[in-house]
Design an enzyme around this catalytic site. Structure first.
Site, PDB file in Angstrom:
ATOM      1  CG  HIS A  16      -2.027   4.679  -5.312  1.00  0.00           C
ATOM      2  ND1 HIS A  16      -2.063   5.957  -4.821  1.00  0.00           N
ATOM      3  CD2 HIS A  16      -2.737   3.914  -4.435  1.00  0.00           C
ATOM      4  CE1 HIS A  16      -2.751   5.977  -3.692  1.00  0.00           C
ATOM      5  NE2 HIS A  16      -3.171   4.750  -3.428  1.00  0.00           N
ATOM      6  CE  LYS A  40     -12.849   9.055   3.337  1.00  0.00           C
ATOM      7  NZ  LYS A  40     -12.505   7.661   3.120  1.00  0.00           N
ATOM      8  NE  ARG A  89       0.120   1.077   2.487  1.00  0.00           N
ATOM      9  CZ  ARG A  89      -0.671   2.105   2.708  1.00  0.00           C
ATOM     10  NH1 ARG A  89      -0.319   3.289   2.290  1.00  0.00           N
ATOM     11  NH2 ARG A  89      -1.793   1.981   3.364  1.00  0.00           N
ATOM     12  CB  SER A 127      -2.989   9.556  -0.445  1.00  0.00           C
ATOM     13  OG  SER A 127      -3.023   8.685  -1.532  1.00  0.00           O
TER      14      SER A 127
END
Ligand code: PNS
Length: 167
Positions: A16, A40, A89, A127
């Site tokens: 990031h 969430k 990615r 992450s």
């Protein structure tokens, strides 16, 4: 021109970080938008994620860190943002990103999604995988900013203390 780089950032990784730094060279201002959803829950609270990102980019006045609830396009409209930045990615990211970009465009035709290829070093960083490696005692030195490692340590300690308190 103002752009937003939205995400969960639970926590921010070097992948990031790289996208944000490179975006700053293209746009006048980059808003790092932490999306939060009351249903969430993550490892860090949305406010903690915001504070961590602010710490990481302290002194960079091209970057604003904010959080938003609900639809990204509503926030985009409200702030008159024209560009959404997303990092790519691998091919596996593409389908989801393509769907999101098209859907955001359908919901609000005035916004463009710009994709930035992840730097080679961070192709495999996420992450989720950082949290897994750290919780299992692995080294995350090159994967996240040092500040994030410190916060991860604190968070895992807090969780451990809570669990021990319950026993
Ligand atoms: O870090 P992530 O999980 O890849 O980020 C995904 C995010 C937060 C950008 C996306 O889920 C999002 O925009 N959420 C806000 C709700 C929304 O607008 N959903 C419709 C997307 S088409």
């Amino acid at each position: 021109m103002i752009a937003i780089y939205p995400g969960s950032f639970d926590p921010i990784t070097n992948g990031h970080y790289d996208i944000i730094e490179r975006s700053c060279k293209i746009f006048d201002k980059v808003i790092v938008g932490v999306a939060y959803n009351s249903e969430k829950s993550g490892l860090f609270t949305p406010q903690e994620r915001v504070e961590i990102i602010k710490e990481v980019f302290k002194g960079n006045d091209k970057i604003e860190v904010d959080r938003f609830n609900g639809l990204l396009v509503n926030y985009v409209k409200e702030r008159n943002i024209k560009v959404i930045i997303r990092g790519l990615r691998a091919v596996s990211d593409f389908e989801y990103e393509f769907q999101m970009a098209l859907m955001n465009k359908k919901l609000w035709g005035d916004v463009e999604t710009v994709f930035m290829m992840s730097s080679e070093n961070y192709m495999y960083v996420s992450s989720r995988i950082v949290k897994e490696i750290f919780s299992l005692g692995g080294c995350i030195k090159d994967l996240v900013p040092e500040i994030v490692r410190v916060h991860l340590e604190r968070k895992l300690r807090e969780i451990k203390n809570k669990q021990e308190g319950r026993l």
